[in-house]
Design an enzyme around this catalytic site. Structure first.
Site, mmCIF file in Angstrom:
data_model
loop_
_atom_site.group_PDB
_atom_site.id
_atom_site.type_symbol
_atom_site.label_atom_id
_atom_site.label_comp_id
_atom_site.label_asym_id
_atom_site.label_seq_id
_atom_site.Cartn_x
_atom_site.Cartn_y
_atom_site.Cartn_z
ATOM 1 N N ASP A 219 -10.661 1.726 -3.017
ATOM 2 C CA ASP A 219 -11.058 1.755 -1.626
ATOM 3 C C ASP A 219 -12.572 1.564 -1.398
ATOM 4 O O ASP A 219 -12.954 1.100 -0.425
ATOM 5 C CB ASP A 219 -10.409 2.679 -0.736
ATOM 6 C CG ASP A 219 -8.974 2.288 -0.418
ATOM 7 O OD1 ASP A 219 -8.605 1.183 -0.793
ATOM 8 O OD2 ASP A 219 -8.475 3.143 0.031
ATOM 9 N N ASP B 140 1.004 -1.202 0.011
ATOM 10 C CA ASP B 140 0.167 0.072 -0.024
ATOM 11 C C ASP B 140 0.997 1.254 -0.086
ATOM 12 O O ASP B 140 1.993 1.330 0.188
ATOM 13 C CB ASP B 140 -0.990 0.048 1.337
ATOM 14 C CG ASP B 140 -2.245 0.835 0.909
ATOM 15 O OD1 ASP B 140 -2.285 1.627 0.129
ATOM 16 O OD2 ASP B 140 -3.118 0.639 1.804
#
Length: 657
Positions: free
Chosen positions: A503, A435
């Site tokens: 997301d 990430d």
């Protein structure tokens, strides 16, 4: 240069390498270069010349592909043709500015069975003095028609990536760019130019950049109707110091011509899987993944993760990924980043105890990392504050309570590589979710002679670390995530195995996000999971189990079949799209409505595409079971009555032998 169905022609004139043709194949002997001339004192001959790679300087005033500053202060680059080299599938056009010892190699690479051409540029300092490169695009693109093109891209943000946009470029310039250190959530690092095109007809020209850092796509239409584009690394805050003998290679850009947007998408998908993806997992089905984040967030421990894993295994998941919160002092987003040691209070027996239990349930284990970041409240930062991008005279800005590590420093690269290597060597981890949750700021890099190189060097360092890990741990899959879709690009897909496009896991929003994603990127590489608040009822879990079982039966067709986008919300108030296997033996189509209540236009006729018209297919859904010919399904179709909000139907078609 001839691809499977098209031809790309360049020639040499006094203006250097000039563009002659991109389209249908023609006899080579028919091509000639018509000299351009000055029309008035305000329109030099350069204004009328289609160049393959135009430098800054002289009487060229449009967007340039290359800009240099030489040691004596001269900022005018004059490139003359020197030579060319031809190999079996590659052309190198060699241009030089002999006065300063600057060499520019324009590279064109062909791929058998494809209409895609790879382009990139090598810039070489053959002189004695350093050269400062202020702009170095990967390619200049010339479009053939004098009529205006529709320029297609996306407009996005965190949680709302890949929303398709269309603009007709009558005059002036349209630019798409990123300045945040990644390819970001806003725009595609690509040019898509269409004329009278829909999904299945009309000319579409495209150029897609393989780069995960700051990019810029600038497309212009001039006063004579000529449309051209420059694509590559963003010249915003960029420069590269080139010393004697050094070579700078720009990121690759992949160009092609297709008949319709759907053909473009399938062409790029097949090409990416075959030629760009790391080979180990390129043709393997993506495993069904369970991610812990929505269920437990930072509150992870062996007990609750094992509880989740048991549920995941029960419903048919194949991979369990433990997200943020497993390391160091990490109980919120304010501490722990950079200290990649297992939290002993949450996991007193280490991770192997949990991993063995998860493996015993029949699932592989994956884990979340954010290697490029550090919290000020961490052991690493207290020990090495100089390892971040910073200026000693400025207070650093925090985003998500974190700072960006300076990956242009070899010692930082070594630290990150060692941390991940140690974890992968000591635990049976099969999946890394990499990430990256904030853009750059305070971009001081005091270790660099030229600090403006940091953008490119950082991106390359990410690639190098992942490539090194994959070479040693070849059975580990790597996912590129940057707060969702912030690193969804062909550069990431040349080094990682897959990407996380957003997301946002809301199912309606995802339909739109995934529609835009599918323009350029393979479905095979798109990670997705259902949001889980850890409050699913037994009935909901049984539904999950049912649909996971179904998905396993059809996923190869979805991940590797040809994509057909047939209807969408914006025009039809419904999404209808599908995937057809290469041998046309199986097809899967999805029909989805939105959350509105009854409207008359919910009575729709669904016509399928891509089937074998001579074959007969068994068509099954939750509400119907029929047998029809491919010809009937494509020409007559099926009438439906989706009169309730949030209707959906999965059509599974199997050829009857």
């Amino acid at each position: 240069m001839e691809t499977e169905n098209t031809q790309y022609v360049t020639g040499i004139s006094e203006s250097g390498a000039v563009h002659l043709h991109w389209g249908e194949k023609c006899p080579a002997e028919d091509f000639e270069i018509f000299p351009s001339s000055e029309k008035s004192s305000n329109h030099s001959k350069s204004d009328f010349c289609k160049t393959e790679y135009v430098p800054f300087g002289g009487t060229m005033y449009r967007e340039c592909a290359l800009k240099c500053t030489f040691a004596d202060g001269c900022r005018d680059t004059v490139l003359k043709y020197e030579n060319c080299k031809i190999s079996e599938n590659m052309l190198t056009v060699i241009m030089t500015d002999k006065y300063y010892g600057l060499k520019v190699n324009l590279i064109y690479k062909l791929f058998g069975g494809s209409d895609i051409i790879e382009r990139y540029t090598e810039i070489i300092n053959d002189g004695n003095d350093k050269i400062i490169i202020e702009k170095a695009a990967s390619a200049e693109i010339n479009l053939p028609s004098q009529r205006a093109y529709t320029i297609i891209n996306t407009s996005g943000s965190w949680g709302g990536e890949f929303r398709k946009t269309e603009e007709t470029l009558e005059s002036g310039t349209i630019s798409y760019e990123s300045r945040k250190g990644t390819s970001a959530h806003h725009h595609l690092p690509a040019l898509i130019a269409a004329q009278n095109a829909d999904e299945y007809s009309g000319e579409v020209f495209f150029a897609v950049l393989a780069y995960s850092g700051n990019f810029k796509v600038s497309v212009s239409r001039d006063f004579i109707g000529k449309t051209s584009a420059v694509i590559g690394i963003n010249d915003f805050d960029f420069s590269k110091t080139l010393h004697k003998g050094e070579i700078f290679r720009t990121p690759s850009v992949y160009i092609g011509k297709a008949n319709g947007l759907c053909r473009m998408s399938n062409m790029l998908s097949e090409f990416t899987v075959r030629n760009l993806l790391p080979k180990r997992f390129a043709y393997e089905n993506l495993p069904v993944l369970y991610n812990s984040w929505e269920a437990t967030e930072f509150n992870v421990n062996e007990s609750n993760q094992l509880k989740l894993a048991k549920t995941a295994a029960e419903i048919g998941c194949e991979l369990f990924v433990m997200d943020d919160g497993w390391f160091s002092s990490r109980i919120t987003d304010k501490s722990g980043l950079g200290d990649w040691n297992v939290n002993k209070f949450k996991f007193p027996k280490g991770l192997n105890s949990l991993i063995k239990s998860i493996n015993a349930l029949g699932m592989d284990f994956g884990i979340w990392f954010e290697p490029e970041m550090v919290n000020p409240a961490s052991v690493l930062y207290k020990k090495h504050p100089e390892w971040t991008y910073h200026y000693s005279s400025r207070k650093p800005n925090l985003l998500r309570n974190q700072l960006v590590l300076n990956l242009t420093k070899p010692e930082v690269q070594k630290y990150i590589l060692t941390c991940l290597d140690d974890m992968l060597s000591s635990c049976n981890i099969k999946y890394i979710k990499w990430d990256m949750n904030r853009p750059f700021s305070e971009i001081g890099a005091d270790n660099l002679e030229n600090p403006k190189e940091l953008w490119y060097r950082h991106t390359q360092a990410v690639y190098d670390i992942v490539d090194s890990l994959k070479q040693k741990h070849h059975d580990v899959q790597f996912e590129a995530c940057a707060s969702g879709g912030g690193r969804t690009d062909l550069g990431a897909l040349s080094n990682f195995d897959m990407v996380w496009p957003s997301d946002n896991t809301d199912p309606l929003d995802r339909l739109d996000i995934q529609q835009g994603y599918s323009l350029l990127y393979p479905i095979k590489c798109m990670r997705s999971w259902v949001t889980d608040t850890n409050k699913n009822s037994r009935q909901e879990l049984e539904l999950c189990k049912k649909y996971i079982k179904l998905y396993k039966e059809i996923r190869h067709t979805i991940q590797f079949g040809k994509l057909y986008r047939i209807m969408d919300f914006s025009k039809d108030k419904i999404y209808f799209k599908g995937y057809v296997s290469s041998d046309k033996s199986q097809a899967v189509f999805f029909a989805d409505t939105n959350a509105n209540s009854f409207f008359g236009d919910r009575f729709v006729n669904l016509k399928f595409k891509g089937l074998d018209k001579e074959a007969r297919y068994s068509v099954k859904t939750d509400r119907r079971k029929i047998i029809k010919s491919g010809a009937y399904l494509m020409s007559v179709g099926i009438d439906t009555d989706y009169t309730k909000p949030l209707n959906s139907e999965i059509f599974i078609l199997n050829k009857i032998k």
